[in-house]
Scaffold this active site. Structure first.
Site, PDB file in Angstrom:
ATOM      1  N   ASP A 327     -23.845  41.202 -57.037  1.00  0.00           N
ATOM      2  CA  ASP A 327     -23.469  40.068 -56.639  1.00  0.00           C
ATOM      3  C   ASP A 327     -21.649  40.148 -57.233  1.00  0.00           C
ATOM      4  O   ASP A 327     -21.260  40.274 -57.358  1.00  0.00           O
ATOM      5  CB  ASP A 327     -24.532  39.715 -57.838  1.00  0.00           C
ATOM      6  CG  ASP A 327     -23.590  37.534 -57.305  1.00  0.00           C
ATOM      7  OD1 ASP A 327     -24.140  37.025 -57.193  1.00  0.00           O
ATOM      8  OD2 ASP A 327     -23.061  37.177 -59.356  1.00  0.00           O
ATOM      9  N   ASP A 519     -25.193  38.604 -62.411  1.00  0.00           N
ATOM     10  CA  ASP A 519     -25.439  37.590 -63.472  1.00  0.00           C
ATOM     11  C   ASP A 519     -26.930  38.075 -63.936  1.00  0.00           C
ATOM     12  O   ASP A 519     -27.852  37.018 -63.317  1.00  0.00           O
ATOM     13  CB  ASP A 519     -25.223  36.928 -63.522  1.00  0.00           C
ATOM     14  CG  ASP A 519     -24.791  35.693 -64.702  1.00  0.00           C
ATOM     15  OD1 ASP A 519     -25.599  35.709 -64.963  1.00  0.00           O
ATOM     16  OD2 ASP A 519     -23.511  35.736 -65.092  1.00  0.00           O
ATOM     17  N   ASP A 523     -28.342  35.396 -61.587  1.00  0.00           N
ATOM     18  CA  ASP A 523     -28.900  35.850 -61.090  1.00  0.00           C
ATOM     19  C   ASP A 523     -30.560  36.411 -60.957  1.00  0.00           C
ATOM     20  O   ASP A 523     -31.111  38.104 -60.664  1.00  0.00           O
ATOM     21  CB  ASP A 523     -28.242  37.530 -59.879  1.00  0.00           C
ATOM     22  CG  ASP A 523     -26.902  36.626 -59.991  1.00  0.00           C
ATOM     23  OD1 ASP A 523     -27.101  35.802 -58.711  1.00  0.00           O
ATOM     24  OD2 ASP A 523     -26.075  37.249 -60.131  1.00  0.00           O
TER      25      ASP A 523
END
Length: 626
Positions: A327, A519, A523
């Protein structure tokens, strides 16, 4: 020591027969030794004997079965020889050695389990579950879960953990209860539904009333940590199958040895002693240590390197990952966003206040940055989460905050001045967040983020191992251009919603094994969908339970270390297995032909265990302390 002082001179023929056959010696020395051995075998060794009994009852052959068989047969032979046959060569010391070595090995194995979770438990002792309690004035105050009382109202934002058991009063969305209930499918929750402390609010914000005898997230995390070793790794399952076959082989070899020696004309006593020696030298104490010590060493090394592991199978699965997904916000960047500028046709303060009010129930770094920029946000109600942002009601007007794509989703107007502002913000590498009300975009907030230190070293190192590197972000493609231009990153997915991230992970899994780093809060669905999820958290934030491992440092280098730790742990497993079988491979043929005595067999068995222990204590990584 008394065994050494008495039995070994007997084995060496130092004491004359007249001395050994003396009734005083038999009663005064042999008797106490027999009693002491009985206490050791059946008292100290009771957990092993009990485990062997349960295994046999369940039709399983485990390490404890062969250990118990060796110890009991040796003890029974010695007692029978002393009580009925008047023999001087007894092996109480051998029976004691088998049990003591097994018990000590079990203690060492337990010690490694404790060391494997020491990093996590040390942090948990100093951690506390945070609760955003709602006051009578409708504002939120941050307190520890222990300060909450039954009936208090608290707020949970999307992606956050529900800190305490309770009942939903306002709000609806999906909740992941897999950590507590084992149910993998998220549950839809509405007002009036009960929720469990430790579960995750995947989407939707909730107002929850604290229930009676509520359990906190921290309690669930403690259970998670202490059950770290509950699931067996593939290596452990393989070792158990090997031990089962090994037990059958050794027992069969002992029977064949006994029968062969009888057939060759030896006495029953001599044949039995030879078969007993086979059992002793094959005692699989060292085999029981092979996997736990290697895995435990790997887990403790990972924790020391700043990447504590919540699922011990990670050390097996991580090396199979051929696609690594990162991410952007909070992973390849620090996630510490700040408001750089506000471009609007209205008053900038009003745009910021409205944005902070709408984002008051979001846990995303963008929302946190906007809230931090406003001291007194406007009151808001009727929150609704959309694919690209959030809407809420402020002063009876619907206000929207999100990415520019939210305007298309809501079919709102975007004035040319706002479109131009969005373009300028993107061109300078900042993230545009649109704010609007009454069906029209009114302003744009520019937010800046900082790339994480040494992120390039991390992706280059992983790419050099022929792994495909993918980045996913909810930002505009132009904001992600810096990362897309890097030669080590194979593919970038930009302007992706949280739901879209999960869909991309599912598609990538069709082509191979996927590990995702993100995260742990925002996420959560994508981390859960990946074959292996690694969450970036702060040093004291242990509210992430959807991940398999956590990076607790400010850089991503521990994630790269995890691959090396996994490879070296696997190598240590092979080394331990080789050393565990070294003694039986050498000793069993010698025992079967009568070349070694039971006491020598016990010494060789102990030596094999010491070799495995010594190898396990060696550092896995350089500068790794034992």
């Amino acid at each position: 020591m008394f065994y050494l002082a008495f039995f070994y001179p007997v084995y060496l023929g130092i004491f004359p027969n007249t001395f050994l056959n003396n009734h005083i010696i038999v009663i005064g020395i042999y008797g106490p030794l027999a009693l002491f051995t009985t206490i050791i075998v059946f008292g100290v060794g009771f957990p092993i004997l009990r485990s062997a009994y349960i295994s046999l009852r369940d039709h399983r052959l485990t390490v404890d079965v062969l250990i118990s068989l060796s110890a009991i047969v040796t003890y029974g032979y010695s007692i029978t020889s002393l009580a009925f046959l008047g023999r001087q060569f007894l092996f109480f010391d051998v029976a004691t050695t088998i049990i003591v070595i097994a018990i000590v090995s079990n203690q060492i194995r337990a010690k490694y389990k404790r060391r494997a979770v020491r990093e996590l438990t040390g942090r948990l002792r100093n951690a506390e579950t945070t609760v955003y309690r709602l006051t009578d004035e409708g504002e939120t105050e941050t307190i520890a879960a222990e300060e909450c009382e039954e009936g208090d109202l608290f707020l949970v934002r999307p992606g956050e953990h529900i800190p305490l058991d309770g009942t939903i009063v306002d709000g609806q969305g999906t909740v992941n209860e897999a950590l507590i209930t084992g149910e993998a499918r998220p549950q839809r929750k509405r007002p009036g539904d009960d929720v469990i402390g430790g579960s995750v609010a995947i989407d939707g914000a909730f107002e929850i009333q604290v229930g009676e005898n509520a359990t906190s997230t921290l309690d669930q995390l403690r259970d998670l940590v202490w059950n770290l070793q509950a699931d067996q790794t593939n290596a452990e399952r393989l070792t158990n199958r090997v031990i089962s076959a090994y037990t059958v082989f050794v027992c069969g070899l002992a029977v064949v040895t006994f029968a062969a020696w009888l057939a060759l004309g030896e006495t029953g006593d001599s044949a039995f002693l030879t078969a007993l020696t086979v059992l002793i030298i094959a005692c699989p104490v060292s085999l029981s240590l092979v996997t736990p010590l290697a895995i435990g060493r790997g887990l403790s090394t990972a924790a020391d390197r700043g990447i504590p592991i919540l699922d011990q199978t990670v050390l097996e699965r991580i090396t199979d990952a051929d696609t690594i997904v990162f991410d952007k916000t909070g992973t390849l960047t620090t996630g510490e966003m700040h408001v750089a500028d506000v471009e609007t046709s209205e008053a900038a303060d009003e745009v910021l206040q409205r944005a902070a009010a709408v984002e008051s129930r979001s846990s995303h770094p963008i929302a946190a940055a906007i809230r931090a920029h406003v001291t007194e946000p406007t009151q808001s109600t009727d929150f609704e989460r959309h694919r690209y942002g959030v809407t809420a009601t402020i002063d009876r007007e619907t206000t929207a905050v999100g990415s520019p794509a939210l305007l298309d989703e809501l079919e709102w107007d975007c004035p040319p001045s706002i479109e131009e502002s969005i373009l300028h913000i993107r061109e300078r590498g900042d993230l545009p967040t649109v704010v609007g009300w009454n069906g029209e975009a009114t302003g744009v907030i520019a937010l800046s983020d900082t790339p994480r230190k040494r992120w390039e070293d991390v992706v280059e190192s992983l790419s050099a191992e022929n792994r495909r590197i993918v980045m996913i972000t909810g930002d505009d493609p132009r904001v992600a251009q810096q990362f897309e231009d890097h030669p080590a990153i194979d593919e970038v997915f930009a302007d992706i919603s949280p739901e879209g991230k999960e869909e991309i992970i599912q598609d990538l899994k069709k082509k191979g094994t996927v590990a995702m780093v993100g995260d742990g809060t925002n996420d959560a669905p994508a981390l859960t969908a990946a074959d292996l999820g690694v969450a970036m958290v702060s040093g004291s934030d242990f509210t992430v339970t959807v991940a398999d491992a956590l990076v607790t440092t400010d850089d991503l280098l521990p994630f790269v270390d995890l691959f090396e730790i996994a490879r070296k742990t696997r190598r240590r497993l092979v080394e331990n297995l080789t050393l565990a079988f070294l003694t039986p491979i050498i000793g069993l043929p010698l025992a079967a032909i009568g070349a070694v005595t039971p006491i020598v067999a016990a010494i060789l068995m102990s030596a094999g265990t010491i070799l495995v222990l010594a190898n396990s204590y060696r550092p896995i990584m350089s500068q790794d302390s034992a």
